[in-house]
Motif scaffolding. Structure first.
Motif, mmCIF file in Angstrom:
data_model
loop_
_atom_site.group_PDB
_atom_site.id
_atom_site.type_symbol
_atom_site.label_atom_id
_atom_site.label_comp_id
_atom_site.label_asym_id
_atom_site.label_seq_id
_atom_site.Cartn_x
_atom_site.Cartn_y
_atom_site.Cartn_z
ATOM 1 N N PRO A 59 0.839 -1.210 0.000
ATOM 2 C CA PRO A 59 0.000 0.000 0.000
ATOM 3 C C PRO A 59 0.873 1.258 0.000
ATOM 4 C CG PRO A 59 -0.337 -1.341 1.990
ATOM 5 C CD PRO A 59 0.769 -1.968 1.238
ATOM 6 N N MET A 62 2.013 2.737 3.287
ATOM 7 C CA MET A 62 3.077 2.071 4.026
ATOM 8 C C MET A 62 4.431 2.695 3.681
ATOM 9 S SD MET A 62 3.876 -2.006 4.080
ATOM 10 C CE MET A 62 5.552 -2.517 3.787
ATOM 11 N N ARG A 63 4.602 3.025 2.390
ATOM 12 C CA ARG A 63 5.855 3.658 1.961
ATOM 13 C C ARG A 63 6.042 4.992 2.690
ATOM 14 N NH1 ARG A 63 8.433 6.982 -1.910
ATOM 15 N NH2 ARG A 63 10.132 5.906 -2.992
ATOM 16 N N GLN A 65 4.764 5.965 5.457
ATOM 17 C CA GLN A 65 4.995 5.791 6.892
ATOM 18 C C GLN A 65 6.423 5.352 7.186
ATOM 19 O OE1 GLN A 65 1.939 3.225 8.530
ATOM 20 N NE2 GLN A 65 0.362 4.594 7.766
ATOM 21 N N VAL A 66 6.906 4.371 6.403
ATOM 22 C CA VAL A 66 8.260 3.866 6.661
ATOM 23 C C VAL A 66 9.285 4.970 6.396
ATOM 24 C CG1 VAL A 66 10.041 2.255 5.883
ATOM 25 C CG2 VAL A 66 7.709 1.448 6.246
ATOM 26 N N LEU A 67 9.123 5.673 5.278
ATOM 27 C CA LEU A 67 10.115 6.709 4.947
ATOM 28 C C LEU A 67 10.076 7.842 5.963
ATOM 29 C CD1 LEU A 67 10.013 6.827 1.051
ATOM 30 C CD2 LEU A 67 11.450 5.463 2.568
ATOM 31 N N ARG A 69 9.198 7.382 9.135
ATOM 32 C CA ARG A 69 9.753 6.871 10.397
ATOM 33 C C ARG A 69 11.273 6.905 10.400
ATOM 34 N NH1 ARG A 69 7.035 1.292 12.023
ATOM 35 N NH2 ARG A 69 8.729 1.299 13.536
ATOM 36 N N VAL A 70 11.879 6.548 9.272
ATOM 37 C CA VAL A 70 13.348 6.462 9.314
ATOM 38 C C VAL A 70 14.001 7.829 9.490
ATOM 39 C CG1 VAL A 70 13.422 4.322 7.984
ATOM 40 C CG2 VAL A 70 13.725 6.508 6.815
ATOM 41 N N THR A 71 13.261 8.907 9.211
ATOM 42 C CA THR A 71 13.883 10.217 9.436
ATOM 43 C C THR A 71 14.133 10.465 10.916
ATOM 44 O OG1 THR A 71 11.795 11.427 9.630
ATOM 45 C CG2 THR A 71 12.716 11.231 7.412
ATOM 46 N N GLN B 29 19.062 8.732 2.864
ATOM 47 C CA GLN B 29 17.616 8.440 2.861
ATOM 48 C C GLN B 29 17.073 8.211 1.461
ATOM 49 O OE1 GLN B 29 15.308 11.124 5.210
ATOM 50 N NE2 GLN B 29 16.789 11.125 6.870
ATOM 51 N N PHE B 32 17.707 4.778 0.695
ATOM 52 C CA PHE B 32 16.766 3.929 1.421
ATOM 53 C C PHE B 32 15.430 3.859 0.685
ATOM 54 C CE2 PHE B 32 13.378 3.119 4.479
ATOM 55 C CZ PHE B 32 13.797 1.885 4.962
ATOM 56 N N TYR B 36 13.770 0.581 -0.542
ATOM 57 C CA TYR B 36 12.382 0.270 -0.186
ATOM 58 C C TYR B 36 11.613 -0.180 -1.430
ATOM 59 C CZ TYR B 36 7.590 0.716 1.407
ATOM 60 O OH TYR B 36 6.282 0.445 1.694
ATOM 61 N N GLU B 58 1.389 -5.890 7.762
ATOM 62 C CA GLU B 58 1.900 -4.567 7.416
ATOM 63 C C GLU B 58 2.724 -3.980 8.548
ATOM 64 O OE1 GLU B 58 -0.548 -1.302 5.840
ATOM 65 O OE2 GLU B 58 -1.425 -2.888 4.601
ATOM 66 N N GLN B 62 6.664 -3.191 8.224
ATOM 67 C CA GLN B 62 7.201 -1.856 8.517
ATOM 68 C C GLN B 62 8.347 -1.932 9.518
ATOM 69 O OE1 GLN B 62 4.896 1.534 9.338
ATOM 70 N NE2 GLN B 62 3.204 1.003 7.978
ATOM 71 N N LEU B 65 11.435 -3.132 7.763
ATOM 72 C CA LEU B 65 12.063 -2.144 6.886
ATOM 73 C C LEU B 65 12.775 -1.066 7.702
ATOM 74 C CD1 LEU B 65 9.199 -2.274 4.330
ATOM 75 C CD2 LEU B 65 11.611 -2.705 3.770
ATOM 76 N N VAL B 66 12.170 -0.693 8.822
ATOM 77 C CA VAL B 66 12.839 0.281 9.693
ATOM 78 C C VAL B 66 14.099 -0.354 10.305
ATOM 79 C CG1 VAL B 66 12.622 1.662 11.805
ATOM 80 C CG2 VAL B 66 10.742 1.615 10.148
ATOM 81 N N TRP B 69 16.912 -0.142 7.903
ATOM 82 C CA TRP B 69 17.515 1.196 7.975
ATOM 83 C C TRP B 69 18.439 1.292 9.197
ATOM 84 C CZ3 TRP B 69 18.560 5.935 6.129
ATOM 85 C CH2 TRP B 69 18.820 6.961 7.053
#
Ligand code: ZN
Lengths: 249, 194
Positions: A59, A62-63, A65-67, A69-71, B29, B32, B36, B58, B62, B65-66, B69
């Motif tokens: 979805p 999700m992209r 949210q993940v991107l 979060r990593v910040t 990033q 990343f 992703y 999901e 997530q 994936l985190v 990173w």
């Protein structure tokens, strides 16, 4: 089960079918058994194919949210590794070293060549050991290049300076006091090459002042643009530029 | 439709994942985001194959994936290729979740355990993953029934080999051997090298 042949557990191990205690025991065996090491590597590559075969569509939310979060997630340092590994693992893309460096380079731009020289000395002292600072060196080279030209403009509540070295075909962007992008967004830099927009990398989120070695060659770019993009950046700009700078003549 | 012809049995994986992961390890990033895009579908796919529950899958994907990173600076090529490292982590985390959930809840019945269904309803339409799926299915068919059941219960259902032995009413030693022999056959059929 201590009497059983540990070599027989490669399959169960690669499938994550051992419980914690058994897995730990097998890992101790694995550390000293090349045959099992090879077999586990092959089995792991095999189970990865099972995973690839399960690929589904993700979805779009999700992209995001993940991107986002990593910040805010700090990366684990390379850790308890032998000294040469620690040295190799020094990050040039993040962490305090880069920001200290960015600050000193920003000062160098403000105060001219002497400061650049001091910066280089500072770099010698602090960063020579951190030899993965190729990016920082390239950045310093652009700033110190005899043919470097710059152009500044007010933008986003602060100022931006574009420094270009035609000889090195590289550019550096220095932001001073720019308002940080909205949460979950980043500033992305672009080379405008006729109709084509090439990504030149992201600015670190949450910092109004920083110095960025723009990614890739300047080439035939006529302008540099800065846009606000979702965390992780975009392949093509998705918003109007907050600033456009002509290449300094 | 004709069986696809495999000129090269290795999966179509972007050759620059290794480089991307190294850039991610340096805090990049943008790299990343590219990583992703290359792996998220497979990460979610394997997690969902194990957990089946959409929302939970999901959430775990997530987390994985985190974690990629976060721990990218610890990645070393001795741990396998970038994609193998990531997908192994994804499977590991999915299995951790299924075990923690199942520890609290009642165990599925043996009949349900044997009924394996992968989440094929929303599978990717990407050509390469369709070919990959066909090839994996074909290779799973080369396993003996017991090998296939053992591997399937362990990999897709997250059972330990003891639980597999219980589910199939087989001695522990037999299951260990079936898992290993099954993977040997799959490895050879898929042409995997490491
Ligand atoms: Zn061994």
């Amino acid at each position: 089960m201590t009497t059983t042949d540990p070599h027989a557990l490669t399959g169960a191990y690669a499938l994550h079918a051992l419980d914690g205690r058994e897995a730990a025991a097998f890992e101790r065996h694995l550390a000293g058994c090349d045959a099992c090491g090879q077999e586990v590597a092959e089995f792991t590559a095999t189970t990865a194919r099972l995973a690839l075969a399960s690929t589904v569509r993700t979805p779009p939310a999700m992209r995001d949210q993940v991107l986002r979060r990593v910040t805010t997630v700090r990366q684990t340092p390379p850790g308890a590794a032998p000294p040469q590994r620690v040295r190799r693992g020094v990050r040039r893309g993040g962490g305090p070293v880069r920001w200290a460096l960015a600050a000193s380079v920003a000062a160098a731009v403000a105060f001219g060549a002497t400061a650049v020289w001091q910066y280089e000395r500072a770099e010698d002292a602090r960063l020579r050991a951190a030899q993965t600072q190729r990016q920082a060196e390239a950045l310093a080279e652009v700033l110190a290049a005899p043919d470097a030209r710059s152009r500044s403009a007010r933008m986003a509540g602060g100022a931006g300076t574009l420094v270009v070295s035609p000889g090195r075909d590289r550019a550096v962007f220095v932001a001073t006091g720019m308002s940080p992008p909205p949460r979950g967004k980043v500033y992305q830099l672009w080379f405008a090459d006729g109709e084509e927009m090439r990504s030149a990398g992201l600015m670190a989120p949450g910092r109004g002042s920083q110095t960025v070695l723009m990614r890739g060659p300047v080439g035939g770019a006529s302008d540099v643009g800065i846009t606000v993009e979702p965390a992780g950046g975009s392949k093509q700009p998705t918003s109007e530029p907050v600033a456009l700078l002509d290449m300094p003549a | 439709m004709k069986e696809p012809v495999f000129i090269d049995s290795r999966p179509v994986v972007q050759p620059d994942l290794q480089r991307l992961l190294h850039a991610v390890a340096l805090g990049d990033q943008e790299a990343f985001a590219a990583l992703y895009d290359a792996v998220a579908g497979s990460v979610l796919g394997v997690v969902r194959a194990v957990l089946r529950d959409r929302a939970q899958s999901e959430e775990v994907a997530q987390e994985v994936l985190v974690e990629v990173w976060r721990t990218a600076p610890r990645y070393r090529s001795e741990l396998g290729t970038a994609v193998n490292w990531i997908l192994t982590l994804a499977h590991r985390r999915a299995v951790d979740r299924v075990r923690s959930v199942e520890a609290a809840a009642a165990r599925d019945t043996r009949a349900a355990l044997l009924e394996h269904r992968t989440a094929y309803d929303e599978v990717s339409e990407e050509v390469e993953s369709r070919l990959e799926r066909e090839q994996v299915r074909r290779c799973l068919r080369t396993l003996t029934e017991l090998q296939r059941q053992s591997v399937t219960l362990a990999y897709y259902r997250g059972l330990t080999y003891r639980e597999v032995a219980e589910a199939l009413a087989l001695p522990l030693g037999t299951v260990k051997t079936r898992l290993r022999d099954g993977l040997v056959r799959l490895r050879d059929c898929l042409g995997v090298t490491a």
